[in-house]
Design a protein around this motif. Structure first.
Motif, PDB file in Angstrom:
ATOM      1  N   MET A 171       0.826  -1.200   0.000  1.00  0.00           N
ATOM      2  CA  MET A 171       0.000   0.000   0.000  1.00  0.00           C
ATOM      3  C   MET A 171       0.865   1.256   0.000  1.00  0.00           C
ATOM      4  SD  MET A 171      -2.865  -1.156   2.836  1.00  0.00           S
ATOM      5  CE  MET A 171      -4.019   0.185   2.479  1.00  0.00           C
ATOM      6  N   THR A 172       0.371   2.275  -0.639  1.00  0.00           N
ATOM      7  CA  THR A 172       1.037   3.571  -0.574  1.00  0.00           C
ATOM      8  C   THR A 172       0.560   4.291   0.690  1.00  0.00           C
ATOM      9  OG1 THR A 172      -0.721   4.729  -1.761  1.00  0.00           O
ATOM     10  CG2 THR A 172       1.034   3.704  -3.084  1.00  0.00           C
ATOM     11  N   PRO A 173       1.287   5.300   1.149  1.00  0.00           N
ATOM     12  CA  PRO A 173       0.802   6.083   2.289  1.00  0.00           C
ATOM     13  C   PRO A 173      -0.593   6.640   2.062  1.00  0.00           C
ATOM     14  CG  PRO A 173       3.109   6.576   1.887  1.00  0.00           C
ATOM     15  CD  PRO A 173       2.659   5.707   0.757  1.00  0.00           C
ATOM     16  N   ALA A 174      -0.882   7.090   0.854  1.00  0.00           N
ATOM     17  CA  ALA A 174      -2.205   7.644   0.560  1.00  0.00           C
ATOM     18  C   ALA A 174      -3.296   6.588   0.702  1.00  0.00           C
ATOM     19  CB  ALA A 174      -2.227   8.232  -0.845  1.00  0.00           C
ATOM     20  N   GLU A 175      -2.982   5.338   0.319  1.00  0.00           N
ATOM     21  CA  GLU A 175      -3.972   4.262   0.444  1.00  0.00           C
ATOM     22  C   GLU A 175      -4.245   3.931   1.909  1.00  0.00           C
ATOM     23  OE1 GLU A 175      -3.301   1.722  -3.688  1.00  0.00           O
ATOM     24  OE2 GLU A 175      -1.965   1.366  -1.971  1.00  0.00           O
ATOM     25  N   VAL A 176      -3.205   3.966   2.731  1.00  0.00           N
ATOM     26  CA  VAL A 176      -3.406   3.743   4.171  1.00  0.00           C
ATOM     27  C   VAL A 176      -4.279   4.850   4.745  1.00  0.00           C
ATOM     28  CG1 VAL A 176      -2.255   3.654   6.422  1.00  0.00           C
ATOM     29  CG2 VAL A 176      -1.246   2.470   4.455  1.00  0.00           C
ATOM     30  N   LEU A 177      -3.957   6.075   4.395  1.00  0.00           N
ATOM     31  CA  LEU A 177      -4.719   7.227   4.881  1.00  0.00           C
ATOM     32  C   LEU A 177      -6.178   7.147   4.434  1.00  0.00           C
ATOM     33  CD1 LEU A 177      -4.964  10.011   6.181  1.00  0.00           C
ATOM     34  CD2 LEU A 177      -4.045  11.005   4.087  1.00  0.00           C
ATOM     35  N   ASN A 178      -6.399   6.824   3.193  1.00  0.00           N
ATOM     36  CA  ASN A 178      -7.764   6.767   2.673  1.00  0.00           C
ATOM     37  C   ASN A 178      -8.571   5.638   3.309  1.00  0.00           C
ATOM     38  OD1 ASN A 178      -7.468   8.977   0.986  1.00  0.00           O
ATOM     39  ND2 ASN A 178      -6.721   7.749  -0.734  1.00  0.00           N
ATOM     40  N   PHE A 190     -13.407  13.461  16.911  1.00  0.00           N
ATOM     41  CA  PHE A 190     -13.022  14.059  15.631  1.00  0.00           C
ATOM     42  C   PHE A 190     -12.553  12.961  14.670  1.00  0.00           C
ATOM     43  CE2 PHE A 190     -10.329  16.372  12.638  1.00  0.00           C
ATOM     44  CZ  PHE A 190     -11.103  17.502  12.384  1.00  0.00           C
ATOM     45  N   PRO A 191     -12.937  13.025  13.396  1.00  0.00           N
ATOM     46  CA  PRO A 191     -12.553  11.983  12.431  1.00  0.00           C
ATOM     47  C   PRO A 191     -11.034  11.822  12.336  1.00  0.00           C
ATOM     48  CG  PRO A 191     -14.276  13.356  11.524  1.00  0.00           C
ATOM     49  CD  PRO A 191     -13.847  14.017  12.787  1.00  0.00           C
ATOM     50  N   THR A 192     -10.549  10.616  12.597  1.00  0.00           N
ATOM     51  CA  THR A 192      -9.105  10.366  12.647  1.00  0.00           C
ATOM     52  C   THR A 192      -8.454  10.560  11.283  1.00  0.00           C
ATOM     53  OG1 THR A 192      -9.438   8.800  14.452  1.00  0.00           O
ATOM     54  CG2 THR A 192      -7.353   8.655  13.256  1.00  0.00           C
ATOM     55  N   GLY A 193      -9.074  10.017  10.233  1.00  0.00           N
ATOM     56  CA  GLY A 193      -8.500  10.139   8.898  1.00  0.00           C
ATOM     57  C   GLY A 193      -8.393  11.584   8.447  1.00  0.00           C
ATOM     58  N   LEU A 194      -9.366  12.388   8.835  1.00  0.00           N
ATOM     59  CA  LEU A 194      -9.329  13.799   8.473  1.00  0.00           C
ATOM     60  C   LEU A 194      -8.168  14.504   9.176  1.00  0.00           C
ATOM     61  CD1 LEU A 194     -10.661  16.142   6.954  1.00  0.00           C
ATOM     62  CD2 LEU A 194     -12.171  16.463   8.947  1.00  0.00           C
ATOM     63  N   LYS A 195      -7.984  14.208  10.446  1.00  0.00           N
ATOM     64  CA  LYS A 195      -6.861  14.794  11.188  1.00  0.00           C
ATOM     65  C   LYS A 195      -5.537  14.395  10.544  1.00  0.00           C
ATOM     66  CE  LYS A 195      -6.737  15.046  15.748  1.00  0.00           C
ATOM     67  NZ  LYS A 195      -6.585  14.708  17.194  1.00  0.00           N
ATOM     68  N   TRP A 196      -5.407  13.114  10.173  1.00  0.00           N
ATOM     69  CA  TRP A 196      -4.165  12.662   9.524  1.00  0.00           C
ATOM     70  C   TRP A 196      -3.945  13.401   8.202  1.00  0.00           C
ATOM     71  CZ3 TRP A 196      -3.658   6.582   9.836  1.00  0.00           C
ATOM     72  CH2 TRP A 196      -3.612   6.191  11.192  1.00  0.00           C
ATOM     73  N   SER A 197      -5.013  13.637   7.463  1.00  0.00           N
ATOM     74  CA  SER A 197      -4.854  14.269   6.148  1.00  0.00           C
ATOM     75  C   SER A 197      -4.309  15.688   6.273  1.00  0.00           C
ATOM     76  CB  SER A 197      -6.196  14.281   5.404  1.00  0.00           C
ATOM     77  OG  SER A 197      -7.127  15.156   6.025  1.00  0.00           O
ATOM     78  N   PHE A 198      -4.642  16.382   7.371  1.00  0.00           N
ATOM     79  CA  PHE A 198      -4.112  17.728   7.576  1.00  0.00           C
ATOM     80  C   PHE A 198      -2.590  17.703   7.669  1.00  0.00           C
ATOM     81  CE2 PHE A 198      -8.280  18.824   9.986  1.00  0.00           C
ATOM     82  CZ  PHE A 198      -8.928  19.003   8.784  1.00  0.00           C
ATOM     83  N   VAL A 199      -2.052  16.678   8.325  1.00  0.00           N
ATOM     84  CA  VAL A 199      -0.600  16.565   8.476  1.00  0.00           C
ATOM     85  C   VAL A 199       0.035  16.027   7.192  1.00  0.00           C
ATOM     86  CG1 VAL A 199       1.262  15.435   9.779  1.00  0.00           C
ATOM     87  CG2 VAL A 199      -0.774  16.291  10.977  1.00  0.00           C
ATOM     88  N   ALA A 200      -0.633  15.081   6.564  1.00  0.00           N
ATOM     89  CA  ALA A 200      -0.073  14.463   5.356  1.00  0.00           C
ATOM     90  C   ALA A 200       0.158  15.473   4.239  1.00  0.00           C
ATOM     91  CB  ALA A 200      -0.995  13.343   4.871  1.00  0.00           C
ATOM     92  N   THR A 201      -0.681  16.498   4.190  1.00  0.00           N
ATOM     93  CA  THR A 201      -0.573  17.475   3.103  1.00  0.00           C
ATOM     94  C   THR A 201       0.358  18.640   3.431  1.00  0.00           C
ATOM     95  OG1 THR A 201      -2.570  18.582   3.956  1.00  0.00           O
ATOM     96  CG2 THR A 201      -2.862  16.946   2.198  1.00  0.00           C
ATOM     97  N   ARG A 202       0.918  18.645   4.632  1.00  0.00           N
ATOM     98  CA  ARG A 202       1.843  19.717   4.979  1.00  0.00           C
ATOM     99  C   ARG A 202       3.182  19.530   4.260  1.00  0.00           C
ATOM    100  NH1 ARG A 202       0.134  24.248   6.609  1.00  0.00           N
ATOM    101  NH2 ARG A 202       2.225  24.637   7.423  1.00  0.00           N
ATOM    102  N   PRO A 203       3.837  20.622   3.863  1.00  0.00           N
ATOM    103  CA  PRO A 203       5.077  20.501   3.089  1.00  0.00           C
ATOM    104  C   PRO A 203       6.324  20.244   3.936  1.00  0.00           C
ATOM    105  CG  PRO A 203       4.505  22.811   3.357  1.00  0.00           C
ATOM    106  CD  PRO A 203       3.384  22.021   3.952  1.00  0.00           C
ATOM    107  N   TYR A 232       3.555   6.219   8.716  1.00  0.00           N
ATOM    108  CA  TYR A 232       3.683   5.889   7.293  1.00  0.00           C
ATOM    109  C   TYR A 232       2.663   6.674   6.472  1.00  0.00           C
ATOM    110  CZ  TYR A 232       3.803   3.009   3.034  1.00  0.00           C
ATOM    111  OH  TYR A 232       3.891   2.569   1.738  1.00  0.00           O
ATOM    112  N   ALA A 233       1.440   6.794   7.009  1.00  0.00           N
ATOM    113  CA  ALA A 233       0.367   7.448   6.260  1.00  0.00           C
ATOM    114  C   ALA A 233       0.616   8.945   6.075  1.00  0.00           C
ATOM    115  CB  ALA A 233      -0.974   7.231   6.956  1.00  0.00           C
ATOM    116  N   VAL A 234       1.227   9.599   7.061  1.00  0.00           N
ATOM    117  CA  VAL A 234       1.359  11.067   6.994  1.00  0.00           C
ATOM    118  C   VAL A 234       2.776  11.524   6.683  1.00  0.00           C
ATOM    119  CG1 VAL A 234      -0.512  11.269   8.666  1.00  0.00           C
ATOM    120  CG2 VAL A 234       1.852  11.455   9.464  1.00  0.00           C
ATOM    121  N   GLY A 235       3.732  10.589   6.617  1.00  0.00           N
ATOM    122  CA  GLY A 235       5.108  10.970   6.319  1.00  0.00           C
ATOM    123  C   GLY A 235       5.920  11.363   7.541  1.00  0.00           C
ATOM    124  N   ALA A 236       5.559  10.814   8.705  1.00  0.00           N
ATOM    125  CA  ALA A 236       6.320  11.076   9.932  1.00  0.00           C
ATOM    126  C   ALA A 236       7.263   9.914  10.203  1.00  0.00           C
ATOM    127  CB  ALA A 236       5.375  11.268  11.112  1.00  0.00           C
TER     128      ALA A 236
END
Length: 527
Positions: free
Chosen positions: A149-156, A171-184, A224-228
């Motif tokens: 799986m890619t990190p995006a697939e785990v997140l999704n 609070f939705p866990t996947g949504l919280k993770w997505s905020f961090v995953a998209t940070r540069p 893995y999902a958010v790049g940490a």
């Protein structure tokens, strides 16, 4: 060749009741019968029910015994492991006392048929053994994710499961993770909030003590999902046993390359560290927790920015509760659709509760979201103690709502409870019978919040003191109508004006107590 495993509940309550002596007695009796090479003995987490502790579980049968004394332990070895029959009683039926060991048919029965996801290994494996965890599908989700799986697939997948944070807010866990995953930013962190300081709440401690690798695997998957590549567990300082178990679990995972650099040759690295708190209630609030981790005084930060943008050392940070993270690996193993099939449509999955108070059976339970409080009391709590009538329950720990009998049949999920002005909070259920004095209950709770206020903001620092003084006058029988009016006024002010969520929740017991049991407050007002 090992033909059987005997696990003794090794949580602090069991140890205080003689679990260590029971384990030694089991080992000595196994040696006497020459079975030490055939039967392995170890500790496990709390089975669930406090009334059967310390408990002994014999596998592969899954027979649970409890409460067990050292003498009972020797008898279990003779009857069950040497003679091959269930050790039903230690004495003649006419002499059986409540303290005598009782064989409970199987794990599924003693746990009342709970649908366990988070607690499925607690009481089944030795938390000190990573091999036991792996034998129960441990780290399979991480291995599959890194390989296929890619990190995006785990997140999704997590986002699609609609897993909601189990720390109280939902609070939705996947949504919280997505905020961090998209940070540069190139540096990001995963933080596990294990600062479980809400009175009446001990679910996270039992998860960590009974199945520590479930949380470690969940953190690695989040990373893995958010790049940490680095994670921290902020653990309550009083949780000495849980901290030791986690320290050993991290070492074991690193030795098997399930944590650390280049996990399983995937190129993904993730390191986990422990940070023990110093006993401050406020550090359960995520930004105060981060301040404490950075070596500062544990007080809340201004939000926004939120930790997902500006977290640990200013980097994007995911802060998740212990129970939340323990749900991640099962979701990755079984799929989002499987998880959504449990619980309710708006709040899928299960919820772990600590059940306390005036019920016949107290302890830890896990039930599907949407289970009613009525079902919890009758099925899992064995009914009200001494046949007394139910009066109220406080849901969500000391900062939770006090609810009356009218809400007994409301589905306990985040959405349904919120629609009725109640909340799940930390998952503590304090059940109170007809003899409970609501004003006394409110007084005890507000006294706690006055003591634990961090003092940063005036509404909480001063308001909790003023609420306590008004309740003291009510308890003492010298309160006037103006005192009751002032109590309600200050409580509303503290809820609306406090700096952080913990201050805003401090007056909730008073406000819900007044909402449903105002007559009890008014009865204590003088002329």
């Amino acid at each position: 060749m090992i033909r059987a495993t005997v696990l003794v509940s090794g949580d602090p309550l069991s140890l205080s009741r003689g679990a260590e002596e029971t384990k030694l007695a089991l080992e000595a009796e196994l040696s006497f019968y020459g079975l030490e090479d055939e039967v392995q003995v170890g500790y496990t987490g709390q089975v669930t029910r406090t009334d059967i502790l310390p408990a002994v579980i014999v596998y592969p049968e899954g027979t649970v015994y409890g409460p067990v004394t050292p003498q009972d332990g020797a008898f279990i070895v003779e009857e069950h492991l040497y003679k091959g029959r269930v050790a039903q009683k230690l004495v003649a039926p006419s002499e059986v006392s409540p303290e005598s060991v009782v064989a409970l048919p199987a794990v599924s029965d003693v746990l009342y048929g709970q649908q366990r996801i988070v607690l499925r290994r607690v009481g089944v494996i030795d938390p000190y053994s990573i091999e036991d965890y792996i034998a129960q599908d441990g780290y399979f989700a991480l291995g599959r994710a890194l390989e296929k799986m890619t990190p995006a697939e785990v997140l999704n997948t997590v986002k699609s499961s609609n897993l909601q944070g189990r720390g109280g807010a939902g609070f939705p866990t996947g949504l919280k993770w997505s905020f961090v995953a998209t940070r540069p930013e190139s540096v990001k962190y995963i933080v596990c909030n294990a600062d479980e300081s809400e009175p009446g709440t001990f679910k996270d401690r039992h998860i960590l003590e009974g199945d520590p690798h479930a949380v470690l695997e969940g953190m690695a998957l989040a990373g893995y999902a958010v790049g940490a590549h680095e994670g921290w567990i902020y653990i309550r300082g009083e949780y000495v046993m849980a901290k030791d178990i986690l320290h050993r679990a991290i070492q074991q995972a690193e030795e098997l390359n399930l944590l650390g650099d280049n996990i399983l040759g995937s190129g993904f690295s993730f390191h986990i560290h422990l940070h023990a708190g110093a006993g401050a209630y406020i550090c359960g609030e995520e930004t105060a927790l981060l301040e404490s981790m950075e070596g500062k005084r544990g007080v809340p930060r201004i939000r926004p920015p939120y930790p997902t943008v500006y977290g640990y050392h200013g980097m994007p940070t995911v802060v998740n509760n212990v129970e939340t993270l323990a749900n991640v690996a099962p979701i990755l193993l079984n799929g989002a659709e499987w998880y959504r099939g449990i619980g309710t449509k708006r709040s899928p999955g299960t919820k772990v509760y600590t059940m306390l108070g005036d019920v016949n059976v107290t302890g830890l339970i896990e039930t599907p979201m949407g289970t009613t409080l009525h079902e919890v009391i009758e099925i899992y709590g064995g009914g009200m103690k001494n046949g007394k009538a139910f009066k109220c329950a406080q849901t969500g720990g000391s900062s939770g709502t006090i609810i009356p009998a009218d809400l007994l049949d409301v589905p306990m999920d985040f959405a349904s409870m919120a629609e009725r002005g109640a909340g799940l909070g930390s998952g503590a259920l304090l059940i109170a019978d007809e003899d409970t004095d609501i004003v006394d209950l409110a007084y005890v709770l507000v006294r706690f919040f006055k003591t634990e206020s961090c003092g940063k903001c005036t509404p909480c620092r001063v308001g909790t003191r003023q609420m306590l003084e008004a309740l003291q006058r009510l308890k003492g029988g010298y309160a006037k109508k103006a005192d009751l009016a002032r109590l309600e006024e200050v409580a509303n002010y503290v809820r609306s004006a406090s700096f952080c969520g913990l201050g805003q929740a401090a007056p909730v017991p008073i406000l819900t107590g007044l909402q449903y049991f105002r007559e009890e407050f008014e009865a204590k007002v003088g002329s």
